[in-house]
Motif scaffolding. Structure first.
Motif, PDB file in Angstrom:
ATOM      1  N   UNK A  42       0.834  -1.209   0.000  1.00 55.90           N
ATOM      2  CA  UNK A  42       0.000   0.000   0.000  1.00 55.90           C
ATOM      3  C   UNK A  42       0.867   1.258   0.000  1.00 55.90           C
ATOM      4  N   UNK A  43       1.853   1.286   0.911  1.00 56.75           N
ATOM      5  CA  UNK A  43       2.729   2.455   0.992  1.00 56.75           C
ATOM      6  C   UNK A  43       3.563   2.599  -0.276  1.00 56.75           C
ATOM      7  N   UNK A  44       3.984   1.469  -0.848  1.00 61.41           N
ATOM      8  CA  UNK A  44       4.717   1.525  -2.112  1.00 61.41           C
ATOM      9  C   UNK A  44       3.872   2.137  -3.222  1.00 61.41           C
ATOM     10  N   UNK A  45       2.589   1.763  -3.261  1.00 61.20           N
ATOM     11  CA  UNK A  45       1.674   2.332  -4.259  1.00 61.20           C
ATOM     12  C   UNK A  45       1.494   3.831  -4.045  1.00 61.20           C
ATOM     13  N   UNK A  46       1.393   4.235  -2.782  1.00 61.35           N
ATOM     14  CA  UNK A  46       1.250   5.662  -2.454  1.00 61.35           C
ATOM     15  C   UNK A  46       2.492   6.436  -2.896  1.00 61.35           C
ATOM     16  N   UNK A  47       3.675   5.881  -2.611  1.00 59.17           N
ATOM     17  CA  UNK A  47       4.935   6.543  -2.971  1.00 59.17           C
ATOM     18  C   UNK A  47       5.047   6.714  -4.483  1.00 59.17           C
ATOM     19  N   UNK A  48       4.526   5.759  -5.243  1.00 59.30           N
ATOM     20  CA  UNK A  48       4.556   5.860  -6.709  1.00 59.30           C
ATOM     21  C   UNK A  48       3.479   6.814  -7.215  1.00 59.30           C
ATOM     22  N   UNK A  49       2.254   6.633  -6.725  1.00 57.93           N
ATOM     23  CA  UNK A  49       1.103   7.337  -7.310  1.00 57.93           C
ATOM     24  C   UNK A  49       1.052   8.821  -6.954  1.00 57.93           C
ATOM     25  N   UNK A  50       1.282   9.161  -5.688  1.00 55.47           N
ATOM     26  CA  UNK A  50       1.100  10.546  -5.250  1.00 55.47           C
ATOM     27  C   UNK A  50       1.997  11.538  -5.988  1.00 55.47           C
ATOM     28  N   UNK A  51       3.325  11.304  -6.061  1.00 49.83           N
ATOM     29  CA  UNK A  51       4.168  12.284  -6.768  1.00 49.83           C
ATOM     30  C   UNK A  51       3.775  12.446  -8.235  1.00 49.83           C
ATOM     31  N   UNK A  52       3.543  11.327  -8.928  1.00 50.69           N
ATOM     32  CA  UNK A  52       3.198  11.401 -10.349  1.00 50.69           C
ATOM     33  C   UNK A  52       1.903  12.168 -10.547  1.00 50.69           C
ATOM     34  N   UNK A  53       0.881  11.827  -9.752  1.00 52.44           N
ATOM     35  CA  UNK A  53      -0.435  12.440  -9.917  1.00 52.44           C
ATOM     36  C   UNK A  53      -0.381  13.934  -9.626  1.00 52.44           C
ATOM     37  N   UNK A  54       0.222  14.301  -8.508  1.00 53.27           N
ATOM     38  CA  UNK A  54       0.163  15.708  -8.100  1.00 53.27           C
ATOM     39  C   UNK A  54       1.163  16.584  -8.850  1.00 53.27           C
ATOM     40  N   UNK A  55       2.246  16.012  -9.361  1.00 53.73           N
ATOM     41  CA  UNK A  55       3.105  16.768 -10.271  1.00 53.73           C
ATOM     42  C   UNK A  55       2.349  17.064 -11.560  1.00 53.73           C
ATOM     43  N   UNK A  56       1.642  16.055 -12.081  1.00 50.17           N
ATOM     44  CA  UNK A  56       0.807  16.274 -13.264  1.00 50.17           C
ATOM     45  C   UNK A  56      -0.297  17.291 -12.990  1.00 50.17           C
ATOM     46  N   UNK A  57      -0.890  17.187 -11.806  1.00 49.83           N
ATOM     47  CA  UNK A  57      -1.950  18.121 -11.419  1.00 49.83           C
ATOM     48  C   UNK A  57      -1.411  19.555 -11.440  1.00 49.83           C
ATOM     49  N   UNK A  58      -0.221  19.738 -10.856  1.00 49.21           N
ATOM     50  CA  UNK A  58       0.397  21.062 -10.854  1.00 49.21           C
ATOM     51  C   UNK A  58       0.697  21.542 -12.263  1.00 49.21           C
ATOM     52  N   UNK A  59       1.186  20.629 -13.128  1.00 47.17           N
ATOM     53  CA  UNK A  59       1.477  20.999 -14.521  1.00 47.17           C
ATOM     54  C   UNK A  59       0.210  21.435 -15.254  1.00 47.17           C
TER      55      UNK A  59
END
Length: 231
Positions: free
Chosen positions: A175-192
């Protein structure tokens, strides 16, 4: 970088100097089409853009895997060349698809990834191997051989408590591994997405309604120093 700068230069040259009427009309129609897409982009909610990106990523994954399968039928040198191009695209698309699904459709994705036979087999493997060893189908299978690093713990607390610890530990790790992968990618894209939408609005208001020309002009402007730097 050379290719990007070249394409930008060709576009700007064509937009300014091409006088051939059919070609000029085609360029204008194409530019207007792109500007309409950019205009609609700036007014859409990021959530809806992510839904479209998810569909696009899934299509790319499907066709990339299909292409990888086809390239396996080609000579080895050609196969390696194509896979070196296709594989990164496939991996990026998988990361995008997973990240968007994990954040926007969390409950559904959680069930999809955790409640399937392979994952359940991993999560309950201590008990499974314990009963396989107790009622052996294969006399060579031994739980202590499979879980050698945890032998001391199994002997001390018993298989059932070890199963609970294994279930909690592996679930938390995944679960934590999925969070570490998903959160940065998603929110960097969100910011872009937010920054790009603000840039388009600013460009239309203060520079030009033809956003594509401005973007291509900036690309040509900023790629010039890089080309000189590495030439």
């Amino acid at each position: 970088m050379y290719i990007i700068g070249f394409i930008a230069a060709v576009y700007l040259f064509a937009r300014k100097y091409v006088e051939n009427e059919p070609l000029k009309k085609y360029l204008d129609v194409s530019a207007n089409w792109v500007n309409e897409i950019l205009n609609s982009y700036k007014n859409q909610e990021p959530k809806h853009l992510f839904e479209r990106l998810l569909k696009l990523s899934n299509k790319i994954i499907f066709y990339s895997l299909l292409m990888i399968f086809v390239t396996m039928l080609l000579p080895k040198d050609i196969e390696k060349m194509f896979i070196s191009i296709i594989a990164p695209i496939t991996v990026i698309s998988m990361l995008l698809s997973f990240s968007i699904k994990w954040i926007q459709y969390h409950n559904k994705t959680l069930k999809e990834y955790f409640f399937n036979l392979p994952m359940l087999g991993v999560l309950f493997s201590p008990l499974l191997f314990y009963y396989i060893e107790k009622y052996p189908l294969d006399p060579n299978i031994n739980i202590n051989d499979i879980f050698i690093p945890f032998k001391f713990l199994i002997d001390k607390i018993g298989i059932f408590y070890f199963q609970l610890l294994w279930l909690a530990g592996v679930s938390a790790f995944i679960y934590l591994g999925a969070v570490v992968i998903a959160f940065p990618i998603y929110y960097i894209l969100y910011g872009c997405i937010i920054v790009t939408a603000l840039f388009i609005k600013f460009t239309e208001k203060y520079i030009s309604k033809n956003v594509l020309d401005v973007i291509v002009g900036l690309i040509a402007l900023f790629t010039g120093p890089f080309i000189k730097m590495f030439s």
